[in-house]
Design a protein around this motif. Sequence first.
Motif, PDB file in Angstrom:
ATOM      1  N   VAL A 198       0.707  -1.177  -0.218  1.00  0.00           N
ATOM      2  CA  VAL A 198       0.129  -0.036   0.194  1.00  0.00           C
ATOM      3  C   VAL A 198       0.483   1.391  -0.111  1.00  0.00           C
ATOM      4  CG1 VAL A 198      -0.242   0.389   2.842  1.00  0.00           C
ATOM      5  CG2 VAL A 198      -1.937   0.825   1.064  1.00  0.00           C
ATOM      6  N   PHE A 199       2.233   1.109   0.569  1.00  0.00           N
ATOM      7  CA  PHE A 199       3.080   2.263   0.308  1.00  0.00           C
ATOM      8  C   PHE A 199       4.053   2.443  -0.680  1.00  0.00           C
ATOM      9  CE2 PHE A 199       2.262   0.696   5.094  1.00  0.00           C
ATOM     10  CZ  PHE A 199       1.618   1.832   5.267  1.00  0.00           C
ATOM     11  N   SER A 200       4.066   1.537  -1.406  1.00  0.00           N
ATOM     12  CA  SER A 200       4.805   1.593  -2.757  1.00  0.00           C
ATOM     13  C   SER A 200       4.228   1.575  -4.172  1.00  0.00           C
ATOM     14  CB  SER A 200       5.584   0.109  -2.682  1.00  0.00           C
ATOM     15  OG  SER A 200       6.410  -0.233  -1.680  1.00  0.00           O
ATOM     16  N   THR A 201       4.928   2.958  -3.869  1.00  0.00           N
ATOM     17  CA  THR A 201       4.268   2.947  -4.986  1.00  0.00           C
ATOM     18  C   THR A 201       5.212   4.472  -5.287  1.00  0.00           C
ATOM     19  OG1 THR A 201       3.468   5.460  -3.403  1.00  0.00           O
ATOM     20  CG2 THR A 201       1.513   4.444  -3.954  1.00  0.00           C
ATOM     21  N   SER A 202       4.399   5.179  -7.030  1.00  0.00           N
ATOM     22  CA  SER A 202       6.119   5.555  -8.120  1.00  0.00           C
ATOM     23  C   SER A 202       6.492   6.631  -7.842  1.00  0.00           C
ATOM     24  CB  SER A 202       6.001   5.117  -9.651  1.00  0.00           C
ATOM     25  OG  SER A 202       4.679   5.704  -9.626  1.00  0.00           O
ATOM     26  N   PRO A 203       7.361   6.851  -7.726  1.00  0.00           N
ATOM     27  CA  PRO A 203       7.800   8.562  -7.498  1.00  0.00           C
ATOM     28  C   PRO A 203       7.102   9.099  -8.212  1.00  0.00           C
ATOM     29  CG  PRO A 203       9.774   7.288  -7.835  1.00  0.00           C
ATOM     30  CD  PRO A 203       8.750   6.757  -8.042  1.00  0.00           C
ATOM     31  N   ALA A 204       6.563   9.044  -9.829  1.00  0.00           N
ATOM     32  CA  ALA A 204       5.503  10.071 -10.681  1.00  0.00           C
ATOM     33  C   ALA A 204       4.326  10.064 -10.100  1.00  0.00           C
ATOM     34  CB  ALA A 204       5.309   8.539 -11.755  1.00  0.00           C
ATOM     35  N   ALA A 205       3.939   8.864  -8.976  1.00  0.00           N
ATOM     36  CA  ALA A 205       2.207   9.112  -8.143  1.00  0.00           C
ATOM     37  C   ALA A 205       2.369   9.488  -7.395  1.00  0.00           C
ATOM     38  CB  ALA A 205       1.775   7.060  -8.468  1.00  0.00           C
ATOM     39  N   GLY A 262       7.695  10.903  -3.826  1.00  0.00           N
ATOM     40  CA  GLY A 262       6.965   9.085  -3.754  1.00  0.00           C
ATOM     41  C   GLY A 262       7.132   8.590  -2.912  1.00  0.00           C
ATOM     42  N   CYS A 263       7.561   9.176  -0.904  1.00  0.00           N
ATOM     43  CA  CYS A 263       7.614   8.730  -0.220  1.00  0.00           C
ATOM     44  C   CYS A 263       6.245   8.669   1.067  1.00  0.00           C
ATOM     45  CB  CYS A 263       8.323   9.639   0.980  1.00  0.00           C
ATOM     46  SG  CYS A 263       9.849  10.073   0.239  1.00  0.00           S
ATOM     47  N   SER A 264       6.218   7.787   1.305  1.00  0.00           N
ATOM     48  CA  SER A 264       4.775   8.013   2.626  1.00  0.00           C
ATOM     49  C   SER A 264       5.576   8.514   3.696  1.00  0.00           C
ATOM     50  CB  SER A 264       4.228   6.674   2.534  1.00  0.00           C
ATOM     51  OG  SER A 264       3.393   5.836   1.687  1.00  0.00           O
ATOM     52  N   LEU A 265       3.729   9.183   4.296  1.00  0.00           N
ATOM     53  CA  LEU A 265       4.636   9.806   5.569  1.00  0.00           C
ATOM     54  C   LEU A 265       2.660   8.773   6.266  1.00  0.00           C
ATOM     55  CD1 LEU A 265       6.027  12.075   7.592  1.00  0.00           C
ATOM     56  CD2 LEU A 265       4.417  13.371   6.340  1.00  0.00           C
ATOM     57  N   ILE A 266       4.182   8.931   7.933  1.00  0.00           N
ATOM     58  CA  ILE A 266       3.172   8.129   8.743  1.00  0.00           C
ATOM     59  C   ILE A 266       2.737   9.182  10.217  1.00  0.00           C
ATOM     60  CG2 ILE A 266       2.343   6.199   9.995  1.00  0.00           C
ATOM     61  CD1 ILE A 266       3.481   4.411   7.859  1.00  0.00           C
TER      62      ILE A 266
END
Length: 265
Positions: free
Chosen positions: A21-28, A177-181
Amino acid sequence: MANAPPSTLLDEALDGKGAAVFSTSPAAGGRMILVEDCVETSGAFVVHHLLKRCLSPHSSDVVVFLSFANPFSHYDRILRKMGCNLSVQRDNKRLMFLDMLMLERLGRDRGKTSEDVFIALFGEIQKAVELSLSHAGRQHITVIIDDVSLMEVDANGSSNLVLDFLHYCSSLTAQFGCSLITLNHDDVYSNEDRPGLLLKLEYLADVVIKVEPFSTGLATDVHGQLTVSNKGIHDGSGKSRNKVHNFHFRIKDSSVEYFYPGSKT
């Protein structure tokens, strides 16, 4: 590569993709997940769950963990019970742990202002993100902050300074494309009428996970309830909508059981 661990209701609420769920591409672009709890029901177990998923064997994620709440040994002890060795992950460069309980962290013992400390801290995070992404096989970075209310204490009560810092961290979701929690305590602001910081955090977040006491009081087999509000889910027509999931949970010694209301007798 190891098989993905079994999904829980919490994983399914986060798109049903488990750690991916966290692994998105930098473009997205990545996503921001806000965990809100209260004194009666701690949301720490949600942070532990997400941390374990990010560091699971079938994931290539790297985690940058900012702890304003507990030392490394605290998380290491809990995650070991869950089958994840944080010491090994740290040695393997998959976990960068920033202990903000240390007085000398970023020169606070040398008379630096809170603003200086937060600017230097973001610099460390950005450097860690860029360095991790430069290594082959490292596809995604997740930044975890535990917790925002103690960060505000560290900022001498300046909500604006905390919000500015989180805005900068949030910008990494679009840039890399990082995620922040983040974890925050809803009832810290119980004497205020939905303060600006809390509202702005909820506005910034793509997913809000509320951890609350069981609505009918204490129960042996139910420790509380989760409400997962997932913004901007795309349906088959290309339109986006918000989706809300509600379920109960029971905390065990080394795991958490999630189930729908009424499914436990």
